[in-house]
Scaffold this active site. Structure first.
Site, mmCIF file in Angstrom:
data_model
loop_
_atom_site.group_PDB
_atom_site.id
_atom_site.type_symbol
_atom_site.label_atom_id
_atom_site.label_comp_id
_atom_site.label_asym_id
_atom_site.label_seq_id
_atom_site.Cartn_x
_atom_site.Cartn_y
_atom_site.Cartn_z
ATOM 1 N N THR A 215 0.769 -1.272 0.085
ATOM 2 C CA THR A 215 0.068 0.078 -0.097
ATOM 3 C C THR A 215 0.889 1.383 -0.093
ATOM 4 O O THR A 215 0.598 1.990 -0.624
ATOM 5 C CB THR A 215 -0.926 -0.131 1.122
ATOM 6 O OG1 THR A 215 -0.245 -0.298 2.282
ATOM 7 C CG2 THR A 215 -2.081 -1.080 1.216
ATOM 8 N N GLY A 216 1.828 1.456 0.787
ATOM 9 C CA GLY A 216 2.834 2.469 0.886
ATOM 10 C C GLY A 216 3.481 2.815 -0.525
ATOM 11 O O GLY A 216 3.434 3.946 -0.806
#
Length: 274
Positions: A215-216
């Site tokens: 996600t990051g």
């Protein structure tokens, strides 16, 4: 004869995830889903899957810089992002290169602490990233734990997120988005944007899935892609959050551990389902 398309170019300077969920693999998928051509400068090679990382091999700093130069000389970079730079020598080499010949728009994902709170690089590397790389950023995207390290404070509330964003902005980036994904309850998925004026609280719906790997990386890549497409930094960040939220809705239950988000969700209705 067709002369071919000329999409904007985005560069990722990051490590390889052999499982395909994070790192340059996630970045290149994200660029592609934004119709941006992705180029890469590899910093390290990891042996990993959905269960974890078993080995990390760094590249020589000169090899990292050579990759950046090769892309910049030929392709014309519209935006770039940094991810896992791994150690002090690589960070120093990348900073020297980007300081000497800056890129038009740089997203710095200061990969220092995992989403579980484990520090990934040593204190000297943290200091170098804080003092020399962050000031080069158009947008910096620390997670909660990285923000705690950079701001020197605990983050337990929305007020803490705002104070941390302001503190990190004073380190030199043009804008900061502090990701509150590790916070519980109503703050889950709440991020704070600060660029020297009024802070902006960025909220999206929460997605209940265990498959959140990448996600990051994907958020910072999506910001870079949107910057390459000509969006302003705040609009690029808001659009990136929407992309990642939808990718979480289509996360991949692959492997025996934590699967990745579904980068290719825009294709599902329009292509796979006819």
């Amino acid at each position: 004869m067709s002369q071919g398309m000329q999409p904007p170019i985005a560069l990722t300077i990051a490590g390889s995830d052999s499982g395909g969920g994070a790192g340059i693999q996630a970045d290149l998928k994200t660029f592609a889903m934004h119709c941006v051509h992705g180029a890469c400068a590899l910093t390290c090679v990891t042996a990993q899957n959905t269960l974890g990382v078993t080995r990390v091999d760094p590249l020589a700093p000169a090899a990292v810089v050579a990759q950046i130069n090769a892309v910049a000389i030929d392709l014309g970079i519209a935006a770039a992002k940094t991810g896992m730079l791994l150690n002090r020598d690589i960070i120093s080499a990348v900073v020297d290169r980007l300081s000497t010949d800056p890129l038009p728009a740089l997203v710095v994902d200061p990969v220092m602490v995992s989403r579980t709170g484990a520090q990934l690089i040593d204190d000297d590397a943290v200091a170098l990233m804080r003092d020399r790389l962050l000031p080069l950023a158009t947008v910096a995207t620390p997670n909660r734990y990285e923000a705690q390290l950079l701001a020197g404070q605990a983050i337990e509330s929305l007020a803490d997120l705002i104070v941390a964003a302001k503190t990190i902005w004073q380190l030199g980036p043009q804008a900061v988005v502090v990701k509150g994904g590790g916070l519980p309850g109503d703050l889950r998925g709440v991020d704070v944007w600060f660029a020297g004026d009024e802070p902006v609280v960025l909220r999206t719906e929460t997605v209940d899935t265990p498959h959140t790997h990448g996600t990051g990386c994907s958020l910072s890549a999506a910001i870079a892609a949107n910057l390459a497409l000509g969006q302003a930094p705040l609009a690029a960040t808001q659009a990136a959050k929407t992309y990642v939220t939808q990718a979480l809705h289509h996360s991949l239950a692959i492997g025996q551990g934590q699967g990745p988000i579904g980068h290719f969700f825009p294709l599902l209705n329009g292509w796979l389902n006819g």
